[in-house]
Design a protein around this motif. Sequence first.
Motif, PDB file in Angstrom:
ATOM      1  N   VAL A 190     -57.422  -5.412   5.408  1.00 27.33           N
ATOM      2  CA  VAL A 190     -58.451  -4.948   4.479  1.00 27.33           C
ATOM      3  C   VAL A 190     -59.784  -4.958   5.235  1.00 27.33           C
ATOM      4  O   VAL A 190     -60.024  -5.831   6.076  1.00 27.33           O
ATOM      5  CB  VAL A 190     -58.519  -5.861   3.244  1.00 27.33           C
ATOM      6  N   LEU A 191     -60.669  -3.993   4.926  1.00 26.57           N
ATOM      7  CA  LEU A 191     -61.921  -3.841   5.671  1.00 26.57           C
ATOM      8  C   LEU A 191     -63.119  -4.294   4.831  1.00 26.57           C
ATOM      9  O   LEU A 191     -63.304  -3.842   3.699  1.00 26.57           O
ATOM     10  CB  LEU A 191     -62.114  -2.379   6.084  1.00 26.57           C
ATOM     11  N   LEU A 192     -63.928  -5.186   5.413  1.00 24.18           N
ATOM     12  CA  LEU A 192     -65.144  -5.696   4.783  1.00 24.18           C
ATOM     13  C   LEU A 192     -66.258  -5.677   5.828  1.00 24.18           C
ATOM     14  O   LEU A 192     -65.980  -5.608   7.021  1.00 24.18           O
ATOM     15  CB  LEU A 192     -64.944  -7.130   4.288  1.00 24.18           C
ATOM     16  N   ALA A 193     -67.514  -5.793   5.409  1.00 25.99           N
ATOM     17  CA  ALA A 193     -68.606  -5.871   6.387  1.00 25.99           C
ATOM     18  C   ALA A 193     -69.888  -6.373   5.731  1.00 25.99           C
ATOM     19  O   ALA A 193     -70.185  -6.046   4.581  1.00 25.99           O
ATOM     20  CB  ALA A 193     -68.865  -4.508   7.027  1.00 25.99           C
ATOM     21  N   HIS A 194     -70.662  -7.143   6.512  1.00 20.64           N
ATOM     22  CA  HIS A 194     -72.034  -7.468   6.126  1.00 20.64           C
ATOM     23  C   HIS A 194     -72.870  -6.193   6.283  1.00 20.64           C
ATOM     24  O   HIS A 194     -72.808  -5.531   7.326  1.00 20.64           O
ATOM     25  CB  HIS A 194     -72.620  -8.525   7.061  1.00 20.64           C
ATOM     26  N   ILE A 213     -65.226   0.302   3.879  1.00 19.69           N
ATOM     27  CA  ILE A 213     -64.984  -1.070   3.440  1.00 19.69           C
ATOM     28  C   ILE A 213     -64.636  -1.142   1.949  1.00 19.69           C
ATOM     29  O   ILE A 213     -65.012  -0.284   1.163  1.00 19.69           O
ATOM     30  CB  ILE A 213     -66.201  -1.975   3.741  1.00 19.69           C
ATOM     31  N   ALA A 214     -63.924  -2.209   1.611  1.00 25.56           N
ATOM     32  CA  ALA A 214     -63.475  -2.428   0.232  1.00 25.56           C
ATOM     33  C   ALA A 214     -64.431  -3.318  -0.555  1.00 25.56           C
ATOM     34  O   ALA A 214     -64.287  -3.447  -1.782  1.00 25.56           O
ATOM     35  CB  ALA A 214     -62.088  -3.055   0.242  1.00 25.56           C
ATOM     36  N   ARG A 215     -65.402  -3.944   0.121  1.00 26.90           N
ATOM     37  CA  ARG A 215     -66.344  -4.857  -0.519  1.00 26.90           C
ATOM     38  C   ARG A 215     -67.539  -5.005   0.417  1.00 26.90           C
ATOM     39  O   ARG A 215     -67.387  -4.969   1.639  1.00 26.90           O
ATOM     40  CB  ARG A 215     -65.672  -6.213  -0.750  1.00 26.90           C
ATOM     41  N   ILE A 216     -68.728  -5.179  -0.148  1.00 23.84           N
ATOM     42  CA  ILE A 216     -69.955  -5.265   0.645  1.00 23.84           C
ATOM     43  C   ILE A 216     -70.433  -6.706   0.678  1.00 23.84           C
ATOM     44  O   ILE A 216     -70.670  -7.319  -0.377  1.00 23.84           O
ATOM     45  CB  ILE A 216     -71.065  -4.376   0.041  1.00 23.84           C
ATOM     46  N   ASP A 217     -70.599  -7.253   1.875  1.00 25.53           N
ATOM     47  CA  ASP A 217     -71.143  -8.602   2.017  1.00 25.53           C
ATOM     48  C   ASP A 217     -72.669  -8.525   2.076  1.00 25.53           C
ATOM     49  O   ASP A 217     -73.228  -7.816   2.911  1.00 25.53           O
ATOM     50  CB  ASP A 217     -70.569  -9.277   3.270  1.00 25.53           C
ATOM     51  N   HIS A 218     -73.323  -9.244   1.208  1.00 26.45           N
ATOM     52  CA  HIS A 218     -74.770  -9.206   0.965  1.00 26.45           C
ATOM     53  C   HIS A 218     -75.113  -7.935   0.179  1.00 26.45           C
ATOM     54  O   HIS A 218     -74.945  -7.900  -1.008  1.00 26.45           O
ATOM     55  CB  HIS A 218     -75.582  -9.313   2.261  1.00 26.45           C
TER      56      HIS A 218
END
Length: 334
Positions: A190-194, A213-218
Amino acid sequence: MKNFISKLPKAELHLHIEGSFEPELMFALAQRNQIEIPYKTIEEVKEAYKFSCLQDFLNIYYAGASVLIHEDDFYELTMAYLTKCQEEAILHTEIMFDPQTHTQRGVDFATIINGIQRAREEAEQRWGISSLLIMSYLRHLSEEEAFETLQQSLPYKHLIKAVGLDSSENGNPPSKFYKVFEASAQEGYVLLAHAGEEGPADYVWEAIDGLKIARIDHGNNCLTDDALVDEIIKRDLALTVCPLSNLELKVVNDLKEHPLKMMIDKGIKATVNSDDPAYFGGYLNQNFTAIHEALDLSKDDLVHLAKNSILYSLAEENRKQELLELVHEYVLNN
């Protein structure tokens, strides 16, 4: 409300395990492993945990990580955090780890992940805490080095749910890592990133369109672009917001100015997280309490945030339903 928060069932989706390194444990491991750090006492270490920006924090973060050498070190670090989870009613957690921080020092990938995995298994057996691993690429390093980490991870793919992107954001846009993220997806991660913490809204666009990405960090700076906000809502992308981290790193100057309530009101699926709690003055319950007091969040707001943390986790659907039922029961009785 503080007592209500303390027992409210919840998940944590944005936690760097190296950022849960309490000064006492850092000092103990430095002595045990005979690693020299630039602090003579625990008090000096604590004094160093004061920052004016992200880079100040990263400097001490990487210095602290240098004392992690053996599998037992990674086990103890992870177990200390999972013990906090047990104390704070965190029933599911998604733990980010930075293999490059350690492999660049000659620590084997196996040493890192085996120590973390031992703690995960123990916490699930003892307390029923479920957890997943997010392997983060360091964005200040090259994409070629990220590819090396991807290859090192493949024998342990069954232990790793997702890949992420962290470290110095400014000057290191998501577009620098398009190819390695595409390759990571092909491996089943699964792909995520700040994105959008210090970097502009354009970085968030790159993360959602380029990295996919599947979700955004910050994601704080998404609010500077109305079209981006609309797109995030349309795609049902959650943000893993870290209030005390934002305060300590001067992303906001006062928690009363924090955009979390604005995100909720606009319909963004925000979650509350601790990021690097040993460095930023608080674990998850302290983040909930501080942002509740600063923004005068209602009980319904807090429950909404707890539910978001479960709904937008990477847990299996049956686990999500189990946790949501626990939230429902808790709210009914409190």
